[in-house]
Design a protein around this motif. Structure first.
Motif, PDB file in Angstrom:
ATOM      1  N   THR A 279       9.234   2.208  -6.781  1.00  0.00           N
ATOM      2  CA  THR A 279       9.791   1.143  -7.623  1.00  0.00           C
ATOM      3  C   THR A 279      10.703   0.229  -6.828  1.00  0.00           C
ATOM      4  OG1 THR A 279       9.693   2.608  -9.554  1.00  0.00           O
ATOM      5  CG2 THR A 279      11.095   0.670  -9.728  1.00  0.00           C
ATOM      6  N   ILE A 280      11.534   0.808  -5.977  1.00  0.00           N
ATOM      7  CA  ILE A 280      12.457  -0.001  -5.169  1.00  0.00           C
ATOM      8  C   ILE A 280      11.692  -0.886  -4.193  1.00  0.00           C
ATOM      9  CG2 ILE A 280      14.228   0.112  -3.373  1.00  0.00           C
ATOM     10  CD1 ILE A 280      15.342   2.593  -4.805  1.00  0.00           C
ATOM     11  N   ILE A 281      10.634  -0.348  -3.591  1.00  0.00           N
ATOM     12  CA  ILE A 281       9.822  -1.159  -2.676  1.00  0.00           C
ATOM     13  C   ILE A 281       9.190  -2.329  -3.427  1.00  0.00           C
ATOM     14  CG2 ILE A 281       7.739  -1.191  -1.233  1.00  0.00           C
ATOM     15  CD1 ILE A 281       8.366   1.724  -0.486  1.00  0.00           C
ATOM     16  N   PHE A 282       8.651  -2.060  -4.604  1.00  0.00           N
ATOM     17  CA  PHE A 282       8.054  -3.139  -5.401  1.00  0.00           C
ATOM     18  C   PHE A 282       9.102  -4.188  -5.769  1.00  0.00           C
ATOM     19  CE2 PHE A 282       4.253  -0.486  -6.616  1.00  0.00           C
ATOM     20  CZ  PHE A 282       3.304  -1.401  -6.184  1.00  0.00           C
ATOM     21  N   LEU A 283      10.323  -3.743  -6.098  1.00  0.00           N
ATOM     22  CA  LEU A 283      11.380  -4.701  -6.437  1.00  0.00           C
ATOM     23  C   LEU A 283      11.708  -5.591  -5.239  1.00  0.00           C
ATOM     24  CD1 LEU A 283      13.591  -5.787  -8.326  1.00  0.00           C
ATOM     25  CD2 LEU A 283      15.103  -3.995  -7.435  1.00  0.00           C
ATOM     26  N   VAL A 284      11.848  -4.983  -4.062  1.00  0.00           N
ATOM     27  CA  VAL A 284      12.164  -5.757  -2.854  1.00  0.00           C
ATOM     28  C   VAL A 284      11.068  -6.773  -2.568  1.00  0.00           C
ATOM     29  CG1 VAL A 284      12.462  -5.611  -0.350  1.00  0.00           C
ATOM     30  CG2 VAL A 284      13.614  -3.955  -1.837  1.00  0.00           C
TER      31      VAL A 284
ATOM     32  N   GLN B  98       8.831 -12.315  -2.827  1.00  0.00           N
ATOM     33  CA  GLN B  98       7.888 -13.302  -3.356  1.00  0.00           C
ATOM     34  C   GLN B  98       8.637 -14.452  -4.035  1.00  0.00           C
ATOM     35  OE1 GLN B  98       6.919 -14.086  -6.722  1.00  0.00           O
ATOM     36  NE2 GLN B  98       5.296 -15.464  -6.028  1.00  0.00           N
ATOM     37  N   ALA B  99       9.706 -14.129  -4.765  1.00  0.00           N
ATOM     38  CA  ALA B  99      10.515 -15.166  -5.402  1.00  0.00           C
ATOM     39  C   ALA B  99      11.199 -16.035  -4.346  1.00  0.00           C
ATOM     40  CB  ALA B  99      11.555 -14.524  -6.324  1.00  0.00           C
ATOM     41  N   PHE B 100      11.635 -15.410  -3.257  1.00  0.00           N
ATOM     42  CA  PHE B 100      12.256 -16.152  -2.155  1.00  0.00           C
ATOM     43  C   PHE B 100      11.256 -17.119  -1.528  1.00  0.00           C
ATOM     44  CE2 PHE B 100      12.882 -16.284   2.513  1.00  0.00           C
ATOM     45  CZ  PHE B 100      14.090 -16.997   2.556  1.00  0.00           C
TER      46      PHE B 100
ATOM     47  N   LEU C 128       9.951 -10.882 -11.760  1.00  0.00           N
ATOM     48  CA  LEU C 128      11.276 -10.287 -11.574  1.00  0.00           C
ATOM     49  C   LEU C 128      11.738  -9.556 -12.825  1.00  0.00           C
ATOM     50  CD1 LEU C 128      13.219 -13.012  -9.538  1.00  0.00           C
ATOM     51  CD2 LEU C 128      12.719 -10.676  -8.811  1.00  0.00           C
ATOM     52  N   VAL C 129      11.455 -10.127 -13.999  1.00  0.00           N
ATOM     53  CA  VAL C 129      11.810  -9.459 -15.253  1.00  0.00           C
ATOM     54  C   VAL C 129      11.141  -8.092 -15.316  1.00  0.00           C
ATOM     55  CG1 VAL C 129      11.459  -9.488 -17.760  1.00  0.00           C
ATOM     56  CG2 VAL C 129      12.300 -11.529 -16.601  1.00  0.00           C
ATOM     57  N   ARG C 130       9.853  -8.063 -14.983  1.00  0.00           N
ATOM     58  CA  ARG C 130       9.110  -6.805 -15.020  1.00  0.00           C
ATOM     59  C   ARG C 130       9.725  -5.771 -14.082  1.00  0.00           C
ATOM     60  NH1 ARG C 130       5.948  -3.295 -12.513  1.00  0.00           N
ATOM     61  NH2 ARG C 130       3.974  -2.600 -13.446  1.00  0.00           N
ATOM     62  N   GLU C 131       9.992  -6.197 -12.840  1.00  0.00           N
ATOM     63  CA  GLU C 131      10.470  -5.239 -11.848  1.00  0.00           C
ATOM     64  C   GLU C 131      11.923  -4.840 -12.047  1.00  0.00           C
ATOM     65  OE1 GLU C 131       8.998  -3.260  -9.392  1.00  0.00           O
ATOM     66  OE2 GLU C 131       7.517  -3.892 -10.854  1.00  0.00           O
ATOM     67  N   ILE C 132      12.741  -5.746 -12.547  1.00  0.00           N
ATOM     68  CA  ILE C 132      14.138  -5.394 -12.830  1.00  0.00           C
ATOM     69  C   ILE C 132      14.185  -4.341 -13.931  1.00  0.00           C
ATOM     70  CG2 ILE C 132      16.298  -6.254 -13.822  1.00  0.00           C
ATOM     71  CD1 ILE C 132      15.770  -8.872 -12.275  1.00  0.00           C
ATOM     72  N   PHE C 133      13.362  -4.509 -14.965  1.00  0.00           N
ATOM     73  CA  PHE C 133      13.306  -3.499 -16.029  1.00  0.00           C
ATOM     74  C   PHE C 133      12.799  -2.170 -15.480  1.00  0.00           C
ATOM     75  CE2 PHE C 133      10.656  -1.275 -19.194  1.00  0.00           C
ATOM     76  CZ  PHE C 133      11.670  -0.875 -20.068  1.00  0.00           C
ATOM     77  N   ALA C 134      11.741  -2.230 -14.661  1.00  0.00           N
ATOM     78  CA  ALA C 134      11.186  -0.994 -14.085  1.00  0.00           C
ATOM     79  C   ALA C 134      12.228  -0.277 -13.231  1.00  0.00           C
ATOM     80  CB  ALA C 134       9.948  -1.320 -13.254  1.00  0.00           C
ATOM     81  N   THR C 135      13.008  -1.041 -12.476  1.00  0.00           N
ATOM     82  CA  THR C 135      14.026  -0.447 -11.618  1.00  0.00           C
ATOM     83  C   THR C 135      15.195   0.113 -12.436  1.00  0.00           C
ATOM     84  OG1 THR C 135      13.450  -2.028  -9.867  1.00  0.00           O
ATOM     85  CG2 THR C 135      15.542  -0.850  -9.632  1.00  0.00           C
ATOM     86  N   ALA C 136      15.605  -0.637 -13.460  1.00  0.00           N
ATOM     87  CA  ALA C 136      16.733  -0.202 -14.290  1.00  0.00           C
ATOM     88  C   ALA C 136      16.430   1.084 -15.051  1.00  0.00           C
ATOM     89  CB  ALA C 136      17.118  -1.310 -15.264  1.00  0.00           C
TER      90      ALA C 136
ATOM     91  N   VAL D 206       0.844  -1.209   0.000  1.00  0.00           N
ATOM     92  CA  VAL D 206       0.000   0.000   0.000  1.00  0.00           C
ATOM     93  C   VAL D 206       0.873   1.250   0.000  1.00  0.00           C
ATOM     94  CG1 VAL D 206      -1.623   1.357   1.370  1.00  0.00           C
ATOM     95  CG2 VAL D 206      -2.005  -1.092   1.074  1.00  0.00           C
ATOM     96  N   ILE D 207       1.935   1.236   0.794  1.00  0.00           N
ATOM     97  CA  ILE D 207       2.854   2.383   0.835  1.00  0.00           C
ATOM     98  C   ILE D 207       3.463   2.621  -0.545  1.00  0.00           C
ATOM     99  CG2 ILE D 207       5.053   3.220   1.764  1.00  0.00           C
ATOM    100  CD1 ILE D 207       4.333   1.738   4.373  1.00  0.00           C
ATOM    101  N   ALA D 208       3.891   1.527  -1.199  1.00  0.00           N
ATOM    102  CA  ALA D 208       4.477   1.652  -2.542  1.00  0.00           C
ATOM    103  C   ALA D 208       3.466   2.216  -3.530  1.00  0.00           C
ATOM    104  CB  ALA D 208       4.982   0.291  -3.016  1.00  0.00           C
ATOM    105  N   VAL D 209       2.218   1.765  -3.429  1.00  0.00           N
ATOM    106  CA  VAL D 209       1.166   2.246  -4.332  1.00  0.00           C
ATOM    107  C   VAL D 209       0.901   3.728  -4.109  1.00  0.00           C
ATOM    108  CG1 VAL D 209      -1.299   2.095  -4.857  1.00  0.00           C
ATOM    109  CG2 VAL D 209       0.060   0.011  -4.654  1.00  0.00           C
TER     110      VAL D 209
END
Length: 278
Positions: free
Chosen positions: A162-167, A172-174, A214-222, A131-134
């Protein structure tokens, strides 16, 4: 508000065809998850109904922004599209996270004694962080000036969101990896003859889904400091829009998502907490 600036094109929205194609592709998923919400009631299906509806509306609006000049020049319409696309990811990531935790419950494994592991499984904390990220993303999306420039504070909030979403996506992957370890440890158990395809191949499906997120978020972060590149449709559609709809397709595989009552039967003492947190 309108001006002679076409904000949609300035922010990289050009292809109406691609937007409407994605809207059409999402339409059957909306119907499927609404149906599943009645046939196999579960929070994952309810959340995915919300996500697919948001994405359907967002792509229709994106198509209109690319097609209708007057709408493209309306800054509030562009902001609405940005908010829908940013906020919508909340639902998909939370649905994926919830599914992994529900499948872990189905494994009948004892709760970890590691306080850090227990913290990562706290749905309420995960949801609050989302919610904070949103909220940060919404503020960033609405910080565009009349000249089409994103303010420095808006860019800072976009970066934080973006960083919060990446973390959280990495988390989630973990969780998926941890579930896979449980699956390997209990691989010798006998599977039911009538077990569905989704149940038999749940780990493969979840791993592919986690990788796509992860692909989506890595691109968004990069590209979070280079919005021109991030919004370039040659990158945006294959690296952001496509991974999302592929995850939705994976989560629609029959038998993957357990029923809410099945999860509660495996973990009856957690029933009241699940109803609040999930």
């Amino acid at each position: 508000m309108s001006s002679n600036i076409n904000y949609a094109k300035a922010f990289g929205i050009h292809s109406a065809a691609a937007a409407f194609i994605f809207a059409i592709l999402y339409l059957p998923f909306v119907g499927w998850f609404i149906r599943q919400s009645f046939v196999r009631p579960t929070y994952v299906h309810f959340i995915l109904v919300v996500f697919t509806l948001i994405r359907l509306g967002a792509f229709i609006l994106r198509g209109i922004l690319a097609t209708v000049e007057s709408v493209g020049e309306d800054l509030s319409a562009l902001m609405a599209a940005e908010v829908l696309f940013g906020a919508g990811f909340f639902s998909l990531l939370y649905a994926s996270y919830t599914l992994v935790l529900d499948l872990e419950i189905m494994q009948n494994r004892p709760e970890s004694s590691n306080p850090l592991i227990r913290l990562t499984k706290n749905r309420r904390i995960f949801r609050l962080t989302l919610v904070i990220a949103v909220i940060l993303g919404i503020i960033a999306a609405t910080s565009v000036s009349d000249s089409g420039v994103v303010s420095s504070s808006g860019q800072a909030m976009r970066t934080a969101s973006t960083i919060i979403f990446l973390v959280l996506t990495i988390l989630q992957a973990f969780q998926t990896f941890m579930l896979a370890q449980m699956e390997i440890a209990t691989r010798g158990r006998e599977k039911r003859d009538n077990e569905s395809f989704g149940a038999r191949h749940s780990m493969s499906i979840l791993f592919i889904g986690a990788a796509l997120l992860l692909v989506r978020e890595i691109f968004a972060t990069a590209t979070m400091t280079n919005l021109a590149k991030q919004n370039d449709e040659h990158f945006w559609y294959p690296l952001m829009a496509t991974p999302e709809i592929l995850v939705v397709a994976l989560m629609s595989i029959p038998g993957l998502v357990p029923r809410r009552d099945e999860v509660n039967r495996r973990n009856p003492q957690d029933l009241s907490m699940q109803s609040l947190q999930a």
